[in-house]
Design an enzyme around this catalytic site. Structure first.
Site, PDB file in Angstrom:
ATOM      1  N   LYS A  52      30.855  51.607  35.482  1.00  0.00           N
ATOM      2  CA  LYS A  52      30.887  50.087  35.483  1.00  0.00           C
ATOM      3  C   LYS A  52      32.278  49.519  36.078  1.00  0.00           C
ATOM      4  O   LYS A  52      32.711  48.837  37.012  1.00  0.00           O
ATOM      5  CB  LYS A  52      30.554  49.370  34.209  1.00  0.00           C
ATOM      6  CG  LYS A  52      29.023  49.251  33.958  1.00  0.00           C
ATOM      7  CD  LYS A  52      28.749  48.925  32.642  1.00  0.00           C
ATOM      8  CE  LYS A  52      27.173  49.256  32.618  1.00  0.00           C
ATOM      9  NZ  LYS A  52      26.875  49.224  31.070  1.00  0.00           N
ATOM     10  N   GLN A  96      28.403  47.233  25.184  1.00  0.00           N
ATOM     11  CA  GLN A  96      27.654  48.659  25.625  1.00  0.00           C
ATOM     12  C   GLN A  96      26.792  49.402  24.342  1.00  0.00           C
ATOM     13  O   GLN A  96      27.183  49.253  23.292  1.00  0.00           O
ATOM     14  CB  GLN A  96      28.760  49.827  26.022  1.00  0.00           C
ATOM     15  CG  GLN A  96      28.047  51.043  26.464  1.00  0.00           C
ATOM     16  CD  GLN A  96      27.448  50.710  27.891  1.00  0.00           C
ATOM     17  OE1 GLN A  96      27.808  50.233  28.611  1.00  0.00           O
ATOM     18  NE2 GLN A  96      26.121  51.448  28.016  1.00  0.00           N
ATOM     19  N   ASP A 119      25.112  40.448  31.097  1.00  0.00           N
ATOM     20  CA  ASP A 119      23.811  41.340  30.735  1.00  0.00           C
ATOM     21  C   ASP A 119      22.706  40.690  30.631  1.00  0.00           C
ATOM     22  O   ASP A 119      21.443  41.229  30.570  1.00  0.00           O
ATOM     23  CB  ASP A 119      24.242  42.268  29.571  1.00  0.00           C
ATOM     24  CG  ASP A 119      24.467  43.760  30.028  1.00  0.00           C
ATOM     25  OD1 ASP A 119      24.101  44.056  31.134  1.00  0.00           O
ATOM     26  OD2 ASP A 119      24.906  44.486  29.360  1.00  0.00           O
TER      27      ASP A 119
END
Ligand code: NAP
Length: 287
Positions: A52, A96, A119
């Protein structure tokens, strides 16, 4: 032989366009920024976080990482998220997963401002997805929808069978397919006769996490196969959930692993960060 749906190529194209968008924003004094939080030392998570940050670098998105000790408590994690919610220069926040077992990921997601939820995991984003509002769509489902678009696969009236019902893949994917007028069935580990469902499907999306789980005998001729799975086989090679070598002989379209859905997920994350930066700087923002 099936057409191979090349996610790597499509993702590259999307990233190139995002780079131009990012340059335009910078000319206006807007510097898109993503903040990534990782708790503990999960090896796979470290690899994901690194890819990322690499994608951010390539596009010109600023990036900050927060590596937290495995022993951090929920309150400390939520406090960090709240401080990032209030930091004007941060446009997107990514937590994460997985988190250590003592932490409640849903409580943490709930703390992320929906305006920075790149997200698409917060209850607000999920609710808007279900109700059909403009929102951040979670990156893997969004990437899959972009692949359908690229290959002109119209979902209207199609029987779509999704194997897997996770909050990050299976469930939001089902909503996306429904919004595109497919008839959707979600299967999972308690589904009684999986083959009965997959055999009649026009499109099968596998998001299970088991190598070579979907085999040719479970499918009809001409099926479209989307393989979301990422597994390591006995030789340590990355493979999907689908028995690619045999299934590609009867499928009309198929995604490879690697080079299919994976690169699209990161491209759509980048897309969401740029979208967040644009929306947060609009006077008439929908968020
Ligand atoms: P997950 O949370 O572990 O969910 C797996 C799903 O598969 C569950 O719903 C489970 O059913 C179902 N399942 C397990 N065994 C089954 C069986 N025998 N028959 C039918 N269904 C079964 O996993 P996830 O986070 O959704 O991820 C799925 C896979 O996609 C993993 O390999 C992951 O690494 C990969 N992934 C890839 C990307 C990408 O960018 N390509 C992104 C995210 C995830 P129950 O709910 O009944 O347990």
């Amino acid at each position: 032989m099936a057409t191979i749906m090349n996610g790597k190529e499509l993702a590259k194209k999307i990233r190139e366009n995002l780079k131009k968008d990012c340059e335009e924003l910078k000319k206006q004094g807007i510097h898109p920024k993503l903040a990534v939080i990782m708790v503990g030392n999960n090896a796979a998570s470290k690899v994901y976080v690194k890819s990322k940050s690499k994608a951010c670098d390539e596009i010109g998105i600023e990036y900050e990482e927060y590596f937290l000790e495995e022993t951090i408590c929920q309150e400390e994690l939520n406090q960090l998220i709240k401080s990032l919610n209030n930091k004007r220069e941060v446009n997107g926040i990514l937590l994460q997963s997985p988190l250590p077992k003592h932490l409640d990921i849903n409580r943490a997601f709930k703390t992320i401002s929906y305006r920075k939820d790149v997200d698409g995991f917060t209850p607000s984003s999920v609710g808007k997805l279900v109700m059909g509002g403009d929102t951040f769509i979670s990156c893997t489902p969004y990437g899959v929808m972009k692949m359908f678009e690229e290959y002109h696969i119209d979902l209207t009236g199609k029987e779509v069978v999704i194997i897997g019902r996770s909050n990050i893949v299976g469930k939001p994917l089902a909503q996306c397919c429904l919004a595109n007028n497919a008839t959707v069935t979600i299967c999972h580990s308690r589904t009684k006769d999986l083959k009965e469902h997959t055999k009649r499907a026009d499109i099968v999306i596998a998001a299970i996490g088991k190598a070579k789980f979907v085999t040719k005998d479970m499918l009809k001729e001409g099926v479209v196969i989307i393989d979301v799975g990422i597994n390591r086989n006995e030789e340590g090679k990355i493979v999907g959930d689908v028995d690619f070598e045999n299934v590609e002989k009867i499928a009309s379209y198929i995604t490879p692993v690697p080079g299919g859905v994976g690169p699209m997920t990161i491209a759509m994350l980048m897309n969401n960060v740029i979208k967040a930066a644009k929306e947060q700087n609009k006077e008439d923002s929908i968020f």
